[in-house]
Design an enzyme around this catalytic site. Structure first.
Site, PDB file in Angstrom:
ATOM      1  N   ASN A   7       0.874  -1.171   0.000  1.00 39.06           N
ATOM      2  CA  ASN A   7       0.000   0.000   0.000  1.00 39.06           C
ATOM      3  C   ASN A   7       0.914   1.226   0.000  1.00 39.06           C
ATOM      4  O   ASN A   7       1.449   1.599   1.041  1.00 39.06           O
ATOM      5  CB  ASN A   7      -0.879  -0.050   1.256  1.00 39.06           C
ATOM      6  N   ARG A  91      -2.603  -2.252  -3.389  1.00 42.53           N
ATOM      7  CA  ARG A  91      -3.796  -1.430  -3.169  1.00 42.53           C
ATOM      8  C   ARG A  91      -3.702  -0.227  -4.107  1.00 42.53           C
ATOM      9  O   ARG A  91      -2.690   0.481  -4.119  1.00 42.53           O
ATOM     10  CB  ARG A  91      -3.828  -0.935  -1.733  1.00 42.53           C
ATOM     11  N   ARG A 241     -11.423  16.286   7.022  1.00 39.45           N
ATOM     12  CA  ARG A 241     -12.190  16.588   5.803  1.00 39.45           C
ATOM     13  C   ARG A 241     -13.622  16.995   6.158  1.00 39.45           C
ATOM     14  O   ARG A 241     -14.216  16.423   7.068  1.00 39.45           O
ATOM     15  CB  ARG A 241     -12.229  15.375   4.872  1.00 39.45           C
ATOM     16  N   GLU A 385      -8.145  -4.912   5.419  1.00 44.81           N
ATOM     17  CA  GLU A 385      -8.040  -4.640   3.984  1.00 44.81           C
ATOM     18  C   GLU A 385      -6.904  -5.444   3.355  1.00 44.81           C
ATOM     19  O   GLU A 385      -7.008  -5.898   2.223  1.00 44.81           O
ATOM     20  CB  GLU A 385      -7.832  -3.140   3.754  1.00 44.81           C
TER      21      GLU A 385
END
Ligand code: AMP
Length: 398
Positions: A7, A91, A241, A385
């Site tokens: 990743n 990923r 965010r 993941e």
């Protein structure tokens, strides 16, 4: 079969090597500060001592070389030679509309991902750097791309189109893509196993609540809606965010503060969310602590975060015409009993009753945390993941 999962971020590279015969982790680690002074690799084999290798890493290729050396090291290694690595699973954040599942990486796939780079300028270029580095160093080893967007490619047009002129979709592919797809898919599959029901019969709302946060409506095993959109900025309030916003605010801030669009983008991505509201931190642990000490802005930041999750649970239940389970995962979802409780506190009307005796102090363990008579189950399901990427990689190369 051993699968190396990579990743790659802009200045970091996380890795895991997993024995897929029994799905056991052999080692994990991270290369940090790639291209920056003070770079290092932290390598953590499961059955041996951890080590930190302080070494200049000028680029991802150098980082991967150091990682591969660590994996073969006589004291800290987990393979004798690189031949033991049967495949690499990468990923990749954004595959646009090109891929609705994982794929073997070929030149055609690389070209398609290069084309998607302007949709994810912070993420896809470093993901591709990792792929290019492996092409050089592990030339004979098959590689698979697993995409954050792929799981959401089953969304219908009514979920993914914005109410903008249709030509903007046709010309620029401006639409909702959704992210964290690997996580939503993994926890949906695992929840079906936990509930002992076929995934194809279930209506789930999966809540991936970490520093980045998103939710998905997963109906009969397929994502039919999700909170993130064209970019990972839409939807929930997050660590830094802003999530959903009246778009008119952007030009208003530009005018009032005399800022250009880059500066406003920076505010929305890096200075908003629970950090922006609380002024305390982007880390939910810090905000929970501040809220417990009566910091009002920390309290309201948490309330805003919780309320938005609750609203989307209601919206997605309505969209699916019912709900079998709400699933919590990722850093906050797995670790904060307070967050789970606050998010679920008004859901009794729809048959979702959280059981405090099961929820309180529960961290990182899969469990049903609703009362036995709750018609909508509430589930804590740790995400993985990397394992999902390794599974998809194994499936493709077999
Ligand atoms: P992730 O992005 O999934 O790694 O999640 C990271 C976030 O999870 C951190 O920023 C924390 O805010 C949150 N988190 C992790 N552990 C806890 C905890 N014990 N209590 C509350 N929040 C936590």
């Amino acid at each position: 079969m051993k699968v190396l999962v990579l990743n790659c971020g802009s200045s970091s590279l996380k890795y895991q090597i997993i024995n897929m015969e029994n799905e056991t982790l052999l080692a994990k680690g991270v290369a940090e500060r790639i291209g920056i002074e003070g770079s290092f690799v932290k390598h953590e084999p499961v059955d041996k001592d951890k080590t930190v290798i302080e070494v200049a890493l000028h680029n991802h290729k150098e980082a991967i070389k150091v990682v591969l050396d660590a994996l073969q090291d006589k004291d800290h290694g987990v393979v004798s030679t690189l031949d033991e690595i049967n495949a690499v699973g990468h990923r990749v954040v954004h595959a646009g509309e090109k891929f609705s599942g994982s794929v073997m990486i070929t030149q055609e796939v690389i070209d398609a991902l290069e084309e998607c780079s302007d949709l994810a300028p912070l993420h896809n270029p470093p993901n591709l750097m990792g792929i290019y580095a492996c092409q050089e160093i592990l030339a004979e080893v098959p590689m698979v791309g697993v995409f954050d967007t792929a799981f959401h490619q089953t969304m219908p047009k009514s979920s993914y189109l914005y109410a903008l002129p249709y030509e903007l979709y046709e010309k620029y592919k401006i639409r909702r893509y959704g992210f964290h797809g690997t996580s939503h898919k993994y926890v949906a599959i695992k929840t079906a196993e936990l509930l002992e029901k076929p995934l194809e019969t279930l209506k789930l709302v999966t809540c991936h609540l970490g520093n980045g946060a998103s939710m998905a409506a997963v109906m009969n095993g397929k994502s039919i809606d999700t909170t993130m959109g064209f970019t990972p900025l839409e939807g929930l309030a997050m660590g830094t965010r802003c999530g959903d916003l009246d778009p008119a605010i952007i030009s208003y801030i530009m005018e009032k503060e005399g800022l250009d669009i880059n500066a406003v983008n920076n505010i929305m991505n890096k200075k908003s969310g629970v950090l922006g509201i609380s002024g305390v931190s982007s880390d939910f642990r810090d905000i929970e602590n501040a809220a417990a000490q009566d910091n009002e802005r920390a309290q309201v930041a948490l309330e805003i975060f919780y309320k938005r999750v609750t609203k989307y649970i209601g919206a997605y239940a309505a969209e699916m015409g019912g709900l079998d389970a709400v699933v919590f995962t990722a850093g906050l979802g797995e670790n904060s009993d307070t967050a789970r409780k606050e998010i679920c506190k008004t859901l009794a009307f729809m048959g979702a009753n959280i059981d405090d005796s099961k929820n309180d102090n529960l961290r990182g363990k899969e469990a049903i945390i609703s009362t036995d008579d709750s018609t909508v189950k509430i589930v804590l399901m740790p995400t993985n993941e990397e394992l999902m990427i390794a599974r998809e990689t194994k499936a493709l190369i077999s």
